[in-house]
Design a protein around this motif. Sequence first.
Motif, short mmCIF file in Angstrom:
data_model
loop_
_atom_site.label_atom_id
_atom_site.label_comp_id
_atom_site.label_asym_id
_atom_site.label_seq_id
_atom_site.Cartn_x
_atom_site.Cartn_y
_atom_site.Cartn_z
N ILE A 121 -3.79 -8.41 -9.63
CA ILE A 121 -4.00 -7.15 -8.87
C ILE A 121 -4.06 -5.93 -9.79
O ILE A 121 -3.73 -4.82 -9.37
CB ILE A 121 -2.88 -6.96 -7.81
CG1 ILE A 121 -1.50 -7.12 -8.45
CG2 ILE A 121 -3.08 -7.92 -6.65
CD1 ILE A 121 -0.36 -6.76 -7.52
N ARG A 135 -4.73 1.40 -4.71
CA ARG A 135 -4.77 0.71 -3.42
C ARG A 135 -3.47 -0.05 -3.18
O ARG A 135 -3.09 -0.29 -2.03
CB ARG A 135 -5.97 -0.24 -3.37
CG ARG A 135 -7.30 0.49 -3.20
CD ARG A 135 -8.45 -0.49 -3.20
NE ARG A 135 -8.61 -1.11 -4.52
CZ ARG A 135 -9.31 -2.20 -4.75
NH1 ARG A 135 -9.89 -2.84 -3.73
NH2 ARG A 135 -9.44 -2.66 -5.97
N SER A 143 0.85 -1.19 0.00
CA SER A 143 0.00 0.00 0.00
C SER A 143 0.89 1.24 0.00
O SER A 143 2.05 1.20 0.44
CB SER A 143 -0.91 0.01 1.23
OG SER A 143 -0.14 0.26 2.40
N VAL A 160 -3.18 -4.56 0.84
CA VAL A 160 -3.99 -3.35 0.69
C VAL A 160 -4.17 -2.65 2.03
O VAL A 160 -4.17 -1.42 2.12
CB VAL A 160 -5.36 -3.70 0.07
CG1 VAL A 160 -6.35 -2.55 0.26
CG2 VAL A 160 -5.21 -4.02 -1.41
N GLU A 209 -6.27 -3.21 -8.22
CA GLU A 209 -5.64 -2.53 -7.08
C GLU A 209 -4.55 -1.56 -7.54
O GLU A 209 -4.41 -0.46 -6.98
CB GLU A 209 -5.05 -3.54 -6.11
CG GLU A 209 -6.07 -4.29 -5.27
CD GLU A 209 -6.65 -5.49 -5.99
OE1 GLU A 209 -7.38 -6.26 -5.35
OE2 GLU A 209 -6.38 -5.68 -7.20
#
Length: 307
Positions: A246, A254, A172, A233, A249
């Motif tokens: 991913i 994220r 993250s 995340v 994301e």
Amino acid sequence: MKRAFVPPADALIAFECAARHASFTRAAEELNLTQGAISKQIRHLEDRLGVELFRRVRQRIVLTDAGRIYLHDIKGALEELTDATRQVMSYAGSEDVLNLAVLPTFGTRWLAPRIAGFSKRYPAAGLNLSVRLQPFDFSVEPFDGAIHHGNPVWAGAIAEPLFAEEVIPVASRAFRDRHNINSPAELSRVPRLQLSTRPMAWRQWFDLAGVSTTAAFQGARFEQFVMIAEAAVHSAGAALIPRFFIEDELASGRLVRLFDLSLRQQTAYYFVYPENRTLRPVVKAFRSWLIEEARMARADREAMLPG
């Protein structure tokens, strides 16, 4: 001869229900029968087995030792029978049924978002997706095909390549900034998330980055990439995850890619199906659709590469 030992299903259901409630009355209510009908079913079952399943104690019923053992042994069979019945009922209105074994993260992150495309192309198909983590025998399991990750070796099956993996280090944004991660070496000193089935992944990545560390195997362990992605995340640690799992994301921010170094695995994802079985039209259609989707996914990733 085997069937001679199997009591009627109605009697087994009545017994299981009465044992679960410890009451003929409540079993009758659940099954929409009379108390007398339940009592009669149990009496016939006890006569057939030649053992007492319940004792009547002060106007209530208590399982005997034999009854407790029998309940334990038949509950799984009744649950399997229920599941099988529900499954076959779900095929109503489908001309063809496609039974597929999939890897959990592949099924969740890659296949599920695309499966509507196949349903539009082949609307008569009934789909049944089940999780299998290891290769199995197609002559024993009722599957038409499976998604396999590893080497293209599956006894009694043909393996069609889909795509290889690009495994990248991610975290993250908050985790990256909090730990001030600016070089690969700094990843050896922060919490890292490990996939239990790929214990060498971080060791391989550190070797690729030229980082010498004794901490490559440290970190919380998870069984599936989908669990690692969710933990990453929420800033639980840095993770090595195949990029195609991913994409959302990364696009949303994220997760952020920490460094450009990628693990290019020798293994790949394959669609496998039994080699000694003529493929039904629905399986052929799925095979063609899946290979086309994988080809487009590869082309999209190649278009995103620099240069």
